[in-house]
Scaffold this motif. Structure first.
Motif: not given
Length: 258
Positions: A136-147
């Protein structure tokens, strides 16, 4: 230029071969690898710590390997969960490679490990090109990083089986536009699931563990369109849930300039 491209393809081809060997070895022993990719400061470690705690509560045998250029800070945080944890220092290398991962697992990974969470180096460029033998490959992004993060780093998001948004407890404060983010993810990776999480408030905690266990049990995974394009070489998963390298994928998973 051709020699540079040829060298890059050779390096990635060697890594792909190592990844397939590692995947086969771990699958035979009943271990699934979850490869976690994100930018620095995305909240990946905080969420992973909560997922490891949840796994321990549910008596799921898991382990975690954290990769960084320097310091053992993340491993120390993850070790608080009480599960086996190992820190890998890459000495300046911006990503893990399958052969490197295999070397660090040898003699360390407990035999009964069901899930191995690999916290890749904080970087959305280099790690995206390297298969680690993951299930399983999962990519994460926080809400502070921009849409627009998925559009800036299409390979990292486009090859993910699952996308996770972190730090949703501050989404309103930073003006995060969830609809816009989802639309941008859909543009580079149609149909991929997006999970919202907050390690601080507990939103979505356990979802990553659930998805990882399902994948380990052979549940069908999302098949990224990008993985089937000629310029990308890597594994996807067929409806039976098993890894499969598409015959038409004869190029490389070379990163797309951001």
């Amino acid at each position: 230029m051709c020699r540079v491209v040829d060298l890059r393809q050779a390096v990635l081809a060697k890594n792909d071969a190592s990844a397939e060997e590692l995947r086969a070895h771990l699958t035979a022993r009943g271990t699934a690898v979850v490869n976690l990719l994100s930018s620095p400061g995305s909240g990946k470690t905080a969420l992973l710590e909560q997922e490891l705690l949840r796994a321990r509560e549910r008596s799921v045998p898991v382990a975690a390997l954290s990769a960084d250029l320097a310091t053992e800070n993340d491993a120390a945080r993850l070790a608080r969960s009480g599960v086996p944890v190992k820190q890998v220092l890459t000495d300046g290398l911006c990503h893990l490679e399958a052969g490197m991962l295999a070397g660090h697992l040898d003699g360390w990974l407990p035999d009964d490990t069901r899930l191995l969470f690999v916290e890749n180096v904080g970087n959305l460029v280099c790690p995206a090109s390297y298969d680690l033998g993951e299930t399983l490959r999962v990519t994460l992004a926080s809400v502070t990083e921009g849409e627009d993060k998925p559009l800036k780093y299409p390979t990292a998001f486009g090859l993910a089986h699952l996308v996770v948004v972190t730090k949703t407890d501050i989404a309103e404060a930073v003006g995060f536009d969830e609809a816009a983010f989802r639309a941008n993810v859909e543009q580079v990776n149609p149909g991929v699931e997006v999970v919202l999480t907050s390690a601080r408030r507990g939103q979505g905690v356990g979802a990553l563990l659930d998805r990882a266990l399902a994948a380990a049990d052979g549940a069908p995974l999302h098949a990224p369109v990008m993985a089937r394009l000629p310029q990308h070489h890597g594994h996807t998963h067929e409806p039976d849930g098993h890894p499969h390298t598409h015959p038409e994928a004869t190029g490389t998973m070379a990163h797309t300039p951001s």
